[in-house]
Design an enzyme around this catalytic site. Structure first.
Site, short mmCIF file in Angstrom:
data_model
loop_
_atom_site.label_atom_id
_atom_site.label_comp_id
_atom_site.label_asym_id
_atom_site.label_seq_id
_atom_site.Cartn_x
_atom_site.Cartn_y
_atom_site.Cartn_z
N LYS A 194 -4.01 -92.15 -72.23
CA LYS A 194 -4.69 -92.67 -71.04
C LYS A 194 -5.62 -91.55 -70.58
O LYS A 194 -5.21 -90.64 -69.87
CB LYS A 194 -3.66 -93.01 -69.97
CG LYS A 194 -4.06 -94.07 -68.97
CD LYS A 194 -5.24 -93.71 -68.11
CE LYS A 194 -5.01 -92.63 -67.11
NZ LYS A 194 -6.28 -92.07 -66.57
N GLU A 270 1.59 -80.14 -67.84
CA GLU A 270 0.66 -78.99 -67.73
C GLU A 270 -0.09 -79.20 -66.43
O GLU A 270 -0.98 -80.04 -66.35
CB GLU A 270 -0.34 -78.99 -68.90
CG GLU A 270 0.28 -78.81 -70.26
CD GLU A 270 0.89 -77.45 -70.48
OE1 GLU A 270 0.67 -76.54 -69.65
OE2 GLU A 270 1.60 -77.28 -71.49
N CYS A 304 -7.83 -75.12 -65.59
CA CYS A 304 -6.62 -74.68 -64.91
C CYS A 304 -6.33 -73.22 -65.24
O CYS A 304 -5.60 -72.54 -64.54
CB CYS A 304 -5.44 -75.57 -65.26
SG CYS A 304 -5.25 -75.77 -67.01
N GLU A 401 -6.75 -74.22 -56.14
CA GLU A 401 -7.59 -74.10 -57.32
C GLU A 401 -9.04 -74.35 -56.93
O GLU A 401 -9.35 -75.40 -56.36
CB GLU A 401 -7.19 -75.16 -58.34
CG GLU A 401 -6.14 -74.71 -59.31
CD GLU A 401 -5.94 -75.72 -60.44
OE1 GLU A 401 -5.95 -75.30 -61.59
OE2 GLU A 401 -5.78 -76.91 -60.15
P1 ADP Z 1 -7.82 -84.19 -61.37
O1 ADP Z 1 -7.66 -83.81 -59.93
O2 ADP Z 1 -8.13 -83.09 -62.28
O3 ADP Z 1 -8.66 -85.42 -61.58
P2 ADP Z 1 -5.48 -85.78 -61.64
O4 ADP Z 1 -4.10 -85.25 -61.68
O5 ADP Z 1 -5.87 -86.63 -60.49
O6 ADP Z 1 -6.38 -84.52 -61.83
O7 ADP Z 1 -5.79 -86.61 -62.95
C1 ADP Z 1 -5.33 -86.27 -64.23
C2 ADP Z 1 -5.03 -87.54 -65.00
O8 ADP Z 1 -4.00 -88.24 -64.32
C3 ADP Z 1 -6.18 -88.54 -65.11
O9 ADP Z 1 -6.10 -89.18 -66.37
C4 ADP Z 1 -5.89 -89.50 -63.99
O10 ADP Z 1 -6.45 -90.78 -64.22
C5 ADP Z 1 -4.38 -89.57 -64.07
N1 ADP Z 1 -3.73 -90.01 -62.84
C6 ADP Z 1 -4.12 -89.84 -61.56
N2 ADP Z 1 -3.23 -90.38 -60.71
C7 ADP Z 1 -2.24 -90.90 -61.47
C8 ADP Z 1 -1.00 -91.59 -61.20
N3 ADP Z 1 -0.61 -91.86 -59.95
N4 ADP Z 1 -0.25 -91.98 -62.23
C9 ADP Z 1 -0.62 -91.71 -63.49
N5 ADP Z 1 -1.75 -91.07 -63.83
C10 ADP Z 1 -2.55 -90.67 -62.84
#
Ligand code: ADP
Length: 497
Positions: A194, A270, A304, A401
């Site tokens: 995903k 991670e 990161c 960050e």
């Molecule tokens: P960033 O702030 O770097 O965008 P996120 O943690 O929001 O980091 O996103 C990292 C990944 O997690 C992306 O693929 C995002 O679509 C996914 N993501 C964000 N929220 C959720 C959630 N509630 N459940 C599963 N995946 C998520």
């Protein structure tokens, strides 16, 4: 769907829009480029000018569950392949990815914005995971021992853990995908990737390359969606899923750990970092500045592993600030696809707003702007290379960050003081230490609470080494032989013979 994505000849002349048009834009489920169960699409944006460059299928919970079903039905066949067969396929992935490197690099720049040299670096790093795990796949770490009582044998076998859900961020759209897919496949698992909704095209292009390399239908599935929470939640509650590997923010990681708990799914995380970069008085100034530029500016600071806090000892402080400022202010900023550009845009307007907020807070508390410090007018989401000196403890920029091209520098006096400062964070991903005294550098490396330490180096990432964090930076390791263990279940057999 083009089976030979990235092989076209005129790559160099292409715009972000043209590059994006050459990548798949529908999901990969069971070897099929599926349109999904609804007709919704979402936009992919070029951060260099805010223009739309592609529409991608917006997957639903049903699509996520179809992908799980595909991965589950492909599992037996993939597990039954010999380690050498899996290795050969992964090696073909490495070669095809390397052959298509320039296209992939340009595609990354088109949707992520990073400067082309960074994107090229990412593709070669990403491809390495295929090569490393192609080599690792045939290695068997089974154990056979005699029980201490002498009564029986202890046999320990490794089996594929099962269907894996892999969730990746937008900052390294190729490398974060291959760092998960390659060890999963090497271990005999099937998976659903995903990718982040900001950068789905690179992941889909890698999916096309993997099919071309001979990865069987259903072994790798890719679900694109803007409803990550719902779709992933549905997958994590499907009993066929046994593994979760996530790279992203600590906040989302905590949500996913809770969701994974319902079915006790093995989880590798991670998460965020807040890397200290420590320069002692005896460090070689030029190599410390060169390392600082890499640790801070690789990927425009959107990593990161990016140095977030520069602690510089008083004796070398002024010279370091001056030399780092020289280097930062000389960087060429612009559209990542243009020749000579070293720093591209940030990913979104929100990312720019966050950097602005952190810089403003630091300045309000007393930090000095040595260079940069003001957002560049659009179009595009640009922030200039910025150096802040005399940053005051307690400033938000030292706790969050930055994820942008800002170096926050703080003076220190003693080794004891800097170890305490470095460890004063809930994160523990990576640290950097510059000193000519190796005894000291290794002592400090041992005291610092982080999963990785760069000693007189500004980069630690390596497909052959265990990448991962302590404290709230994560669980588990990716890369090296250790990364494959995340995808195996250990089975112990007590045998009398
Ligand atoms: P960033 O702030 O770097 O965008 P996120 O943690 O929001 O980091 O996103 C990292 C990944 O997690 C992306 O693929 C995002 O679509 C996914 N993501 C964000 N929220 C959720 C959630 N509630 N459940 C599963 N995946 C998520």
């Amino acid at each position: 769907m083009p089976k030979t994505v990235g092989l076209e000849s005129s790559i160099e002349a292409e715009s972000a829009l043209e590059l994006a048009s050459r990548a798949p834009n529908t999901m990969l489920i069971d070897g099929d480029w599926s349109g999904g169960t609804n007709s919704n699409w979402f936009d992919v944006i070029d951060p260099a000018d805010g223009s739309k460059i592609a529409s991608v299928v917006n997957g639903t919970q049903d699509d996520g569950l179809r992908a799980v079903a595909a991965a589950a039905s492909a599992a037996e066949g993939w597990k039954a392949k010999s380690p050498r067969q899996r290795s050969d396929i992964l090696m073909r992935c490495f070669h095809l990815m390397t052959e298509r490197a320039e296209f992939l690099a340009r595609l990354i720049t088109a949707e992520n914005g990073k400067a082309l040299p960074d994107a090229r670096g990412e593709v070669s790093y990403a491809a390495e995971f295929f090569r490393w795990y192609a080599e690792e796949s045939p290695r068997d770490f089974s154990e056979l021992a005699i029980a201490p009582s002498g009564a029986n044998r202890i046999v320990v076998q490794h089996q594929p853990i099962g269907v894996a859900v892999l969730i990746t961020p937008w900052n390294f759209p190729a490398a974060m995908a291959t760092r998960k897919i390659a060890p999963a496949l090497a271990a005999g698992c099937t998976c659903i990737l995903k990718p982040a909704a900001e950068t789905p095209l690179t992941a889909l292009a890698i999916g096309a390359i993997m099919l071309e390399a001979g990865v069987p239908a259903g072994v790798v599935n890719i679900v694109t969606t803007t409803s990550a929470g719902e779709v992933v939640n549905a997958m994590l509650h499907d009993p066929r899923v046994r593994k979760l590997s996530f790279t992203g923010s600590t906040g989302v990681g905590k949500i996913l750990l809770k969701e994974a708990a319902d079915q006790v799914i093995s989880s590798s995380m991670e998460l965020g970092g807040n890397a200290p970069f420590i320069v002692f008085d005896d460090a070689d100034l030029e190599s410390a500045v060169a390392g600082a530029m890499v640790a801070k500016m690789r990927n425009g600071g959107e990593a990161c592993t990016a140095a977030n806090r520069f602690y510089v000892q008083r004796g070398i402080y002024d010279a370091f600030v001056q030399r780092l400022t020289d280097e930062m202010s000389a960087l060429k900023v612009g559209r990542g696809l243009d020749a000579g550009i070293q720093l591209g845009p940030l990913i979104t307007p929100a990312a720019v707003a966050k950097v602005e907020r952190l810089v403003l807070d630091a300045v309000n508390r007393g930090a000095k702007i040595v260079t940069g410090g003001t957002k560049i007018a659009g179009p595009g989401y640009f922030y200039p290379p910025t150096v802040l000196s005399e940053v005051v403890p307690g400033s938000d920029i030292l706790n969050e960050e930055i994820f942008g091209p800002v170096a926050a520098i703080i003076p220190f006096e003693t080794q004891e003081e800097v170890i305490a400062l470095a460890n004063n964070t809930e994160y523990g991903l990576v640290s950097y230490i510059y000193s000519a005294d190796h005894k000291r550098a290794f002592f400090v490396a041992g005291e610092i609470e982080s999963g990785m330490v760069g000693v007189n180096r500004g980069i630690v990432s390596d497909a052959a080494a265990p990448f991962g964090g302590m404290k709230q930076s994560g669980l588990g390791r990716e890369g090296g032989r250790h990364g494959m263990l995340e995808y195996v279940e250990m089975k112990y057999i007590a045998a009398s013979w």
